[in-house]
Design an enzyme around this catalytic site. Structure first.
Site, PDB file in Angstrom:
ATOM      1  CG  HIS A  79      -1.954  -1.028   1.225  1.00  0.00           C
ATOM      2  ND1 HIS A  79      -3.039  -0.979   2.062  1.00  0.00           N
ATOM      3  CD2 HIS A  79      -2.103  -2.160   0.486  1.00  0.00           C
ATOM      4  CE1 HIS A  79      -3.812  -2.027   1.843  1.00  0.00           C
ATOM      5  NE2 HIS A  79      -3.259  -2.763   0.889  1.00  0.00           N
ATOM      6  CD  GLU A 126      -1.985   4.119   3.217  1.00  0.00           C
ATOM      7  OE1 GLU A 126      -1.672   3.473   2.191  1.00  0.00           O
ATOM      8  OE2 GLU A 126      -3.141   4.169   3.650  1.00  0.00           O
ATOM      9  CB  CYS A 154      -6.657  -0.364   4.997  1.00  0.00           C
ATOM     10  SG  CYS A 154      -4.959  -1.001   4.983  1.00  0.00           S
ATOM     11  CB  CYS A 178      -2.148   1.552   6.335  1.00  0.00           C
ATOM     12  SG  CYS A 178      -1.709   0.808   4.737  1.00  0.00           S
TER      13      CYS A 178
END
Length: 151
Positions: free
Chosen positions: A55, A57, A85, A88
């Site tokens: 992801h 992040e 999410c 993260c």
């Protein structure tokens, strides 16, 4: 004044979201800022890296950790175009980030008590959260991406 700086940094995170989109990824971008300098950047790379944890992040946090040679990213601000999410959020807590700024949010946050509890937990960990910076721009790139994928 801080809102102007937040918009400035979010525009840069959006550039990474557009880069992700150009590469066939879900258009989410992130940057990590320390003392007015970008120390980590990321964009969704789940498909290209065949990695469900890639992801935006996470990639930005990994790069920042390598750059400063420490996983503790204290006194930093993470700018991300979409609300993080659960995975993260855990990484944000473990990284000891001071401030989170995000653009678009999940429409069903109120309907998802588990995700809502995670954000309450983030705030209990003394993370300062600023929501909806450049919300419309951040949401538009995502909605257009998924609209184009469905037709």
């Amino acid at each position: 004044m801080k809102s102007n700086r937040d918009s400035y940094w979010m525009k840069i995170a959006l550039k990474y979201a557009y880069y992700a989109e150009e590469n066939g990824e879900v258009p989410i971008g992130a940057i990590l800022v320390f003392q007015e300098k970008i120390i980590g950047t990321g964009w969704n790379s789940v498909i290209s890296q065949n990695d469900s944890t890639a992801h935006a992040e996470i990639i930005a946090l990994r790069e920042a950790g390598r750059n400063i040679k420490n996983y503790r990213l204290v006194n930093t601000t993470l700018y991300v175009t979409l609300q993080p999410c659960m995975m993260c959020c855990g990484a944000i807590i473990n990284s000891r980030i001071k401030r989170l700024v995000f653009g678009a949010s999940y429409k069903d946050l109120k309907k998802n008590p588990f995700l809502k509890k995670i954000f309450i937990n983030l705030e209990k960990n003394k993370l300062k959260i600023k929501k909806h910076i450049m919300r419309n721009e951040c949401a538009k790139i995502l909605s257009n991406f998924f609209k184009n994928k469905r037709f």
